[in-house]
Scaffold this active site. Structure first.
Site, PDB file in Angstrom:
ATOM      1  N   LYS A  13      -5.571 -34.241  -5.429  1.00 19.32           N
ATOM      2  CA  LYS A  13      -5.680 -35.572  -6.036  1.00 19.32           C
ATOM      3  C   LYS A  13      -6.257 -36.590  -5.038  1.00 19.32           C
ATOM      4  O   LYS A  13      -7.128 -37.369  -5.383  1.00 19.32           O
ATOM      5  CB  LYS A  13      -4.299 -36.068  -6.511  1.00 19.32           C
ATOM      6  CG  LYS A  13      -3.635 -35.186  -7.539  1.00 19.32           C
ATOM      7  CD  LYS A  13      -2.299 -35.764  -8.024  1.00 19.32           C
ATOM      8  CE  LYS A  13      -1.227 -35.858  -6.970  1.00 19.32           C
ATOM      9  NZ  LYS A  13      -0.700 -34.559  -6.502  1.00 19.32           N
ATOM     10  N   ARG A  88       4.925 -40.129 -11.945  1.00 14.58           N
ATOM     11  CA  ARG A  88       5.431 -38.815 -11.549  1.00 14.58           C
ATOM     12  C   ARG A  88       6.611 -38.375 -12.423  1.00 14.58           C
ATOM     13  O   ARG A  88       7.116 -37.276 -12.261  1.00 14.58           O
ATOM     14  CB  ARG A  88       5.968 -38.958 -10.142  1.00 14.58           C
ATOM     15  CG  ARG A  88       5.442 -38.190  -8.999  1.00 14.58           C
ATOM     16  CD  ARG A  88       4.760 -37.575  -8.334  1.00 14.58           C
ATOM     17  NE  ARG A  88       4.956 -37.013  -7.058  1.00 14.58           N
ATOM     18  CZ  ARG A  88       4.216 -37.315  -6.012  1.00 14.58           C
ATOM     19  NH1 ARG A  88       3.341 -38.260  -6.052  1.00 14.58           N
ATOM     20  NH2 ARG A  88       4.362 -36.628  -4.914  1.00 14.58           N
ATOM     21  N   ARG A 127      -2.059 -28.071   5.748  1.00 20.34           N
ATOM     22  CA  ARG A 127      -2.539 -29.451   5.731  1.00 20.34           C
ATOM     23  C   ARG A 127      -1.980 -30.227   6.926  1.00 20.34           C
ATOM     24  O   ARG A 127      -0.825 -30.043   7.305  1.00 20.34           O
ATOM     25  CB  ARG A 127      -2.081 -30.131   4.427  1.00 20.34           C
ATOM     26  CG  ARG A 127      -2.507 -31.580   4.307  1.00 20.34           C
ATOM     27  CD  ARG A 127      -2.624 -32.009   2.877  1.00 20.34           C
ATOM     28  NE  ARG A 127      -1.353 -32.410   2.286  1.00 20.34           N
ATOM     29  CZ  ARG A 127      -1.243 -32.870   1.042  1.00 20.34           C
ATOM     30  NH1 ARG A 127      -2.290 -32.959   0.257  1.00 20.34           N
ATOM     31  NH2 ARG A 127      -0.076 -33.210   0.558  1.00 20.34           N
ATOM     32  N   ARG A 162       3.252 -33.219   8.089  1.00 22.47           N
ATOM     33  CA  ARG A 162       4.219 -34.138   7.483  1.00 22.47           C
ATOM     34  C   ARG A 162       5.601 -33.497   7.431  1.00 22.47           C
ATOM     35  O   ARG A 162       5.717 -32.291   7.249  1.00 22.47           O
ATOM     36  CB  ARG A 162       3.775 -34.484   6.046  1.00 22.47           C
ATOM     37  CG  ARG A 162       2.755 -35.579   5.992  1.00 22.47           C
ATOM     38  CD  ARG A 162       2.082 -35.708   4.648  1.00 22.47           C
ATOM     39  NE  ARG A 162       2.940 -35.625   3.477  1.00 22.47           N
ATOM     40  CZ  ARG A 162       2.514 -35.761   2.216  1.00 22.47           C
ATOM     41  NH1 ARG A 162       1.244 -36.022   1.992  1.00 22.47           N
ATOM     42  NH2 ARG A 162       3.338 -35.644   1.204  1.00 22.47           N
ATOM     43  N   ARG A 173       9.493 -29.583  -3.297  1.00 25.15           N
ATOM     44  CA  ARG A 173       8.540 -30.508  -3.952  1.00 25.15           C
ATOM     45  C   ARG A 173       7.888 -29.839  -5.158  1.00 25.15           C
ATOM     46  O   ARG A 173       7.656 -30.475  -6.186  1.00 25.15           O
ATOM     47  CB  ARG A 173       7.463 -30.963  -2.964  1.00 25.15           C
ATOM     48  CG  ARG A 173       7.935 -32.074  -2.049  1.00 25.15           C
ATOM     49  CD  ARG A 173       7.003 -32.250  -0.880  1.00 25.15           C
ATOM     50  NE  ARG A 173       5.749 -32.875  -1.244  1.00 25.15           N
ATOM     51  CZ  ARG A 173       4.623 -32.762  -0.541  1.00 25.15           C
ATOM     52  NH1 ARG A 173       4.598 -32.043   0.548  1.00 25.15           N
ATOM     53  NH2 ARG A 173       3.531 -33.364  -0.936  1.00 25.15           N
TER      54      ARG A 173
HETATM   55  P1  AMP Z   1       2.647 -37.560  -2.115  1.00 21.14           P
HETATM   56  O1  AMP Z   1       1.946 -37.930  -0.878  1.00 21.14           O
HETATM   57  O2  AMP Z   1       2.009 -38.113  -3.360  1.00 21.14           O
HETATM   58  O3  AMP Z   1       2.910 -36.075  -2.224  1.00 21.14           O
HETATM   59  O4  AMP Z   1       4.095 -38.274  -2.060  1.00 21.14           O
HETATM   60  C1  AMP Z   1       4.984 -38.007  -0.999  1.00 21.14           C
HETATM   61  C2  AMP Z   1       6.402 -38.333  -1.434  1.00 21.14           C
HETATM   62  O5  AMP Z   1       6.497 -39.722  -1.784  1.00 21.14           O
HETATM   63  C3  AMP Z   1       6.900 -37.593  -2.656  1.00 21.14           C
HETATM   64  O6  AMP Z   1       7.385 -36.289  -2.352  1.00 21.14           O
HETATM   65  C4  AMP Z   1       8.002 -38.540  -3.130  1.00 21.14           C
HETATM   66  O7  AMP Z   1       9.145 -38.439  -2.303  1.00 21.14           O
HETATM   67  C5  AMP Z   1       7.385 -39.905  -2.882  1.00 21.14           C
HETATM   68  N1  AMP Z   1       6.595 -40.382  -4.052  1.00 21.14           N
HETATM   69  C6  AMP Z   1       5.250 -40.603  -4.090  1.00 21.14           C
HETATM   70  N2  AMP Z   1       4.890 -41.056  -5.302  1.00 21.14           N
HETATM   71  C7  AMP Z   1       6.012 -41.109  -6.050  1.00 21.14           C
HETATM   72  C8  AMP Z   1       6.292 -41.486  -7.397  1.00 21.14           C
HETATM   73  N3  AMP Z   1       5.328 -41.903  -8.230  1.00 21.14           N
HETATM   74  N4  AMP Z   1       7.579 -41.401  -7.820  1.00 21.14           N
HETATM   75  C9  AMP Z   1       8.569 -41.020  -7.006  1.00 21.14           C
HETATM   76  N5  AMP Z   1       8.381 -40.642  -5.725  1.00 21.14           N
HETATM   77  C10 AMP Z   1       7.114 -40.694  -5.241  1.00 21.14           C
END
Ligand code: AMP
Length: 215
Positions: A13, A88, A127, A162, A173
């Site tokens: 994404k 999400r 990554r 990360r 996740r």
């Molecule tokens: P990402 O980089 O998009 O994978 O997001 C990393 C982490 O941020 C996720 O595993 C969640 O803990 C939190 N997060 C990001 N976006 C959301 C969302 N829309 N709703 C809830 N938690 C989020």
């Protein structure tokens, strides 16, 4: 363009969003980047989000909606935006729908980037991300390593794995994605807004989106 990008963590994404911003000046809005920036800055938002993120759990909907309600009304969104990692959950999608109606914005579509699970697992474990909260450039130890090992090409900060990309956090996740986020595919299908692209190459995803926008 005004798009939602759906897909499991590691589906691409962020990469697709960055490429799309170059087409028409739309902005990438990544809730993950916003939250990681807040954690690094030690703000109240960061303190509230950090434990959820490190465990691979979702941050509560209220926190996310608070961020997005403000962000979507900032002037740079007028040209268009690519929502990367938001919504999400079904409640987030419902509240987004209400918010967009209120502020009179119409989305073009929700793009579901569909990538096989083995590719996702391989991508997430290899990554690496720039540790500078204002940069967060993404690398891959196999396919796209930084020119100088461990150092970001763009800003020179250390490039790290990360905390939520350890084996345990990744599997949590992905489980969270299946339970909470995958149902959004059906939600946007019912809204007649869904485009599913089954492709591992970001260029193929971009071309499918361009084709749909032009049709
Ligand atoms: P990402 O980089 O998009 O994978 O997001 C990393 C982490 O941020 C996720 O595993 C969640 O803990 C939190 N997060 C990001 N976006 C959301 C969302 N829309 N709703 C809830 N938690 C989020």
């Amino acid at each position: 363009m005004k798009l939602i990008l759906l897909g499991a963590p590691g589906a691409g994404k962020g990469t697709v969003a960055k490429l799309l911003t170059e087409l028409d000046g739309s902005v990438q809005i990544s809730t993950g980047d916003i939250l990681r920036g807040a954690v690094q800055a030690g703000s109240d938002l960061g303190k509230q989000a950090e434990a959820f993120m490190n465990a691979g759990d979702l941050v509560p909907d209220e926190l996310i909606m608070g961020i997005m309600e403000k962000r979507l009304q900032e002037p740079d969104c007028a040209k268009g935006f690519l929502l990367d990692g938001f919504p999400r959950t079904i409640p987030q999608a419902e509240q987004l729908k209400t918010l967009l109606e209120k502020i009179n914005i119409k989305l073009d579509m929700a793009v579901n980037i569909d990538v096989p699970k083995d590719v996702i697992l391989d991508r997430l474990s290899t990554r690496r991300t720039c540790s500078n909260g204002d940069c967060q450039a993404i690398y891959n130890v196999k396919s796209n390593p930084p020119k100088q090992e461990g150092k970001c090409d763009k800003c020179g900060s250390p490039v790290i794995q990360r905390e939520d990309e350890t084996k345990e956090a990744i599997s949590h996740r992905l489980k969270t994605y299946d339970e909470k986020t995958a149902p959004l595919i059906g939600f946007y299908d019912k809204e007649n807004m869904l485009l599913t692209v089954s492709a591992t190459s970001s260029d193929d995803v971009i071309n499918a989106i361009k084709g749909k926008l032009a049709s």
